[in-house]
Motif scaffolding. Structure first.
Motif, short mmCIF file in Angstrom:
data_model
loop_
_atom_site.label_atom_id
_atom_site.label_comp_id
_atom_site.label_asym_id
_atom_site.label_seq_id
_atom_site.Cartn_x
_atom_site.Cartn_y
_atom_site.Cartn_z
N ASN A 70 77.70 -106.82 -79.06
CA ASN A 70 78.87 -106.28 -78.36
C ASN A 70 79.89 -105.80 -79.38
O ASN A 70 80.21 -106.52 -80.34
N ILE A 71 80.39 -104.60 -79.19
CA ILE A 71 81.41 -104.04 -80.08
C ILE A 71 82.71 -103.92 -79.29
O ILE A 71 82.84 -103.08 -78.39
N GLU A 72 83.65 -104.78 -79.59
CA GLU A 72 84.91 -104.83 -78.86
C GLU A 72 85.79 -103.63 -79.24
O GLU A 72 85.63 -103.03 -80.31
N PRO A 73 86.74 -103.24 -78.35
CA PRO A 73 87.65 -102.11 -78.64
C PRO A 73 88.40 -102.24 -79.95
O PRO A 73 88.70 -101.25 -80.61
N ASP A 74 88.69 -103.49 -80.36
CA ASP A 74 89.42 -103.70 -81.61
C ASP A 74 88.49 -103.74 -82.82
O ASP A 74 88.93 -104.02 -83.95
N GLY A 75 87.19 -103.48 -82.59
CA GLY A 75 86.23 -103.45 -83.69
C GLY A 75 85.52 -104.76 -83.92
O GLY A 75 84.59 -104.83 -84.73
N GLU A 76 85.93 -105.82 -83.23
CA GLU A 76 85.27 -107.11 -83.41
C GLU A 76 83.83 -107.03 -82.91
O GLU A 76 83.54 -106.42 -81.88
N VAL A 77 82.92 -107.67 -83.64
CA VAL A 77 81.50 -107.64 -83.31
C VAL A 77 81.05 -109.03 -82.87
O VAL A 77 81.31 -110.03 -83.55
N LEU A 78 80.39 -109.09 -81.72
CA LEU A 78 79.87 -110.35 -81.19
C LEU A 78 78.36 -110.22 -81.04
O LEU A 78 77.87 -109.39 -80.27
N ASP A 79 77.61 -111.03 -81.80
CA ASP A 79 76.16 -110.95 -81.80
C ASP A 79 75.54 -112.01 -80.90
O ASP A 79 76.03 -113.15 -80.83
N ASP A 80 74.47 -111.63 -80.22
CA ASP A 80 73.72 -112.54 -79.36
C ASP A 80 72.24 -112.34 -79.67
O ASP A 80 71.67 -111.30 -79.33
N GLU A 81 71.63 -113.31 -80.35
CA GLU A 81 70.22 -113.17 -80.72
C GLU A 81 69.35 -113.58 -79.53
O GLU A 81 69.46 -114.69 -79.03
N TRP A 82 68.48 -112.69 -79.10
CA TRP A 82 67.64 -112.92 -77.92
C TRP A 82 66.30 -113.54 -78.27
O TRP A 82 65.72 -114.25 -77.46
N TYR A 83 65.81 -113.24 -79.47
CA TYR A 83 64.47 -113.74 -79.81
C TYR A 83 64.31 -113.82 -81.32
O TYR A 83 64.80 -112.96 -82.06
N GLU A 84 63.58 -114.84 -81.77
CA GLU A 84 63.15 -114.95 -83.15
C GLU A 84 61.80 -115.65 -83.15
O GLU A 84 61.65 -116.76 -82.62
N GLY A 85 60.77 -114.99 -83.69
CA GLY A 85 59.44 -115.57 -83.71
C GLY A 85 58.43 -114.57 -84.23
O GLY A 85 58.77 -113.47 -84.66
N ASN A 86 57.16 -114.96 -84.17
CA ASN A 86 56.12 -114.10 -84.75
C ASN A 86 55.25 -113.41 -83.71
O ASN A 86 54.22 -112.85 -84.04
N SER A 87 55.65 -113.47 -82.44
CA SER A 87 54.86 -112.85 -81.37
C SER A 87 55.51 -111.55 -80.91
O SER A 87 56.56 -111.57 -80.27
N TRP A 88 54.88 -110.43 -81.25
CA TRP A 88 55.39 -109.14 -80.82
C TRP A 88 55.31 -109.01 -79.30
O TRP A 88 56.21 -108.46 -78.65
N ASN A 89 54.25 -109.52 -78.68
CA ASN A 89 54.09 -109.44 -77.23
C ASN A 89 55.19 -110.22 -76.51
O ASN A 89 55.72 -109.76 -75.49
N GLU A 90 55.53 -111.39 -77.02
CA GLU A 90 56.61 -112.16 -76.40
C GLU A 90 57.94 -111.45 -76.59
O GLU A 90 58.76 -111.39 -75.67
N LEU A 91 58.16 -110.88 -77.78
CA LEU A 91 59.40 -110.14 -78.04
C LEU A 91 59.56 -109.01 -77.03
O LEU A 91 60.66 -108.81 -76.49
N LEU A 92 58.50 -108.26 -76.76
CA LEU A 92 58.60 -107.14 -75.82
C LEU A 92 58.96 -107.63 -74.42
O LEU A 92 59.73 -106.97 -73.71
N ARG A 93 58.42 -108.75 -74.03
CA ARG A 93 58.74 -109.28 -72.69
C ARG A 93 60.18 -109.75 -72.62
O ARG A 93 60.86 -109.55 -71.60
N VAL A 94 60.66 -110.39 -73.68
CA VAL A 94 62.06 -110.80 -73.73
C VAL A 94 62.96 -109.57 -73.71
O VAL A 94 63.98 -109.52 -73.02
N TYR A 95 62.57 -108.56 -74.48
CA TYR A 95 63.34 -107.30 -74.56
C TYR A 95 63.48 -106.68 -73.17
O TYR A 95 64.60 -106.31 -72.75
N ARG A 96 62.38 -106.54 -72.43
CA ARG A 96 62.45 -105.90 -71.11
C ARG A 96 63.32 -106.72 -70.16
O ARG A 96 64.13 -106.16 -69.41
N HIS A 97 63.15 -108.05 -70.19
CA HIS A 97 63.91 -108.89 -69.28
C HIS A 97 65.41 -108.84 -69.57
O HIS A 97 66.23 -108.58 -68.68
#
Length: 337
Positions: free
Chosen positions: A38-65
């Motif tokens: 998220n990039i706030e109007p004042d320039g502040e950046v807020l990160d939200d990590e959705w996935y970390e792992g070695n499965s590309w197939n799982e990453l794609l499913r998390v990405y779509r959801h």
């Protein structure tokens, strides 16, 4: 970390203020990462990590959801086409989806509740599952567009001649008591339904769909890992929160797709005597493997007493597990029954 994909997102919040964000995929020494910024109007950046792992197939499913969730909240991509599925939202299908959307957003809750109560009574009297009588979507469509004739009923997606003939009289008795404010045919829906409202609804449907796919992927992975470790159905119940019956269905599906489930079958069938297994096998050869009740009665009697084995349901479970092995080892002997 190497960023392999990024797309800029934007959208207005409930107050109309513009929001900016980025969705990204990165790779770092064989580890995949997926996140939202998220990039706030004042320039502040807020990160939200959705996935970390070695499965590309799982990453794609998390990405779509997760992306479907953000699109449902009103974010839209700078580069279009990142969420397209072949053949979706085209032609007749798009019209059906808009009718479904309108019915869920603007239908009569009072009429829908009455229709649901009718369905419960119908299902109980006919000893059928409610969805065999009518789906929630069909009842939503009726509650929103309030058809007054069989001809109008037939204009609703999911209602064919058979359903209209079987239940139409009762449906029309309920709708006749409702004063409707819309008309048939329903070609006015396309113009009246705001595009952003429809898109948000559509992405909510995607969110639910992709959540189910992600859950199924993770359950299947857990089951496969459990099989490799030599665990039992009881242990898999604890790991997946699925019932034993659902787990056996999962095993049947895995076997059809070519996965090796023998290690789990061995764990579960180890307590069954060789004589009992031979009797079950012979019954499959003679009676076929499509219907289990005749096999159950042949092996355990006309009134099987499964108390010691955990009840009749557990006997059926044994037969289903044995059937997996039978179909794998004797495919030419399987009969239609």
């Amino acid at each position: 970390m190497l960023i392999v994909f990024m797309n800029q997102m934007s959208g207005a919040d409930e107050s109309g203020h513009l929001r900016s964000a980025q969705v990204w995929i990165g790779e770092d020494e064989g580890v995949w990462r997926l996140g939202w910024r998220n990039i706030e109007p004042d320039g502040e950046v807020l990160d939200d990590e959705w996935y970390e792992g070695n499965s590309w197939n799982e990453l794609l499913r998390v990405y779509r959801h997760r992306l479907a969730m953000k699109l449902g909240e009103g974010f839209r991509p700078l580069i279009e086409g990142i969420f397209h599925e072949p053949g979706e939202s085209a032609g007749k299908n798009l019209g059906v989806q808009k009718l479904q959307c309108y019915s869920e957003l603007y239908g009569s809750e009072e009429l829908y509740t009455e229709l649901c109560a009718w369905r419960r009574r119908k299902a109980a009297s006919g000893r059928k599952a409610p969805y065999f009588i009518a789906s929630n979507r069909v009842l939503r469509l009726i509650s929103a567009f309030v058809p007054q004739t069989e001809e109008e009923l037939l204009q609703l997606p999911g209602i064919g001649v058979s359903k209209a003939s079987e239940h139409g009289v009762e449906w029309l008795e309920m709708t006749a008591r409702i004063q409707r404010t819309t008309t048939f045919p329903l070609n006015w829906v396309d113009a009246q339904l705001q595009e952003e409202v429809f898109l948000s609804w559509l992405y909510k449907q995607k969110e639910q769909k992709y959540k189910q796919e992600l859950d199924r992927f993770r359950i299947r992975r857990t089951v496969l890992l459990g099989i490799a470790e030599g665990v039992s159905l009881t242990q898999l119940e604890e790991r997946t929160s699925l019932s034993r019956r659902d787990l056996v269905e999962e095993l049947e599906g895995l076997e059809k797709e070519g996965y090796d489930t023998e290690q789990l079958l061995q764990v579960e069938l180890d307590e069954i005597t060789d004589l009992e297994q031979e009797t079950v096998w012979k019954a499959f050869e003679e009676l076929g493997d499509t219907f289990l009740k005749p096999v159950l009665q042949r092996v355990y009697g006309q009134s099987p007493n499964g108390d010691e084995a955990g009840g009749t349901e557990r006997l059926y479970e044994r037969l289903r597990l044995m059937r997996i092995r039978f179909r794998r080892e004797e495919p030419g002997k399987a009969k239609v029954g």
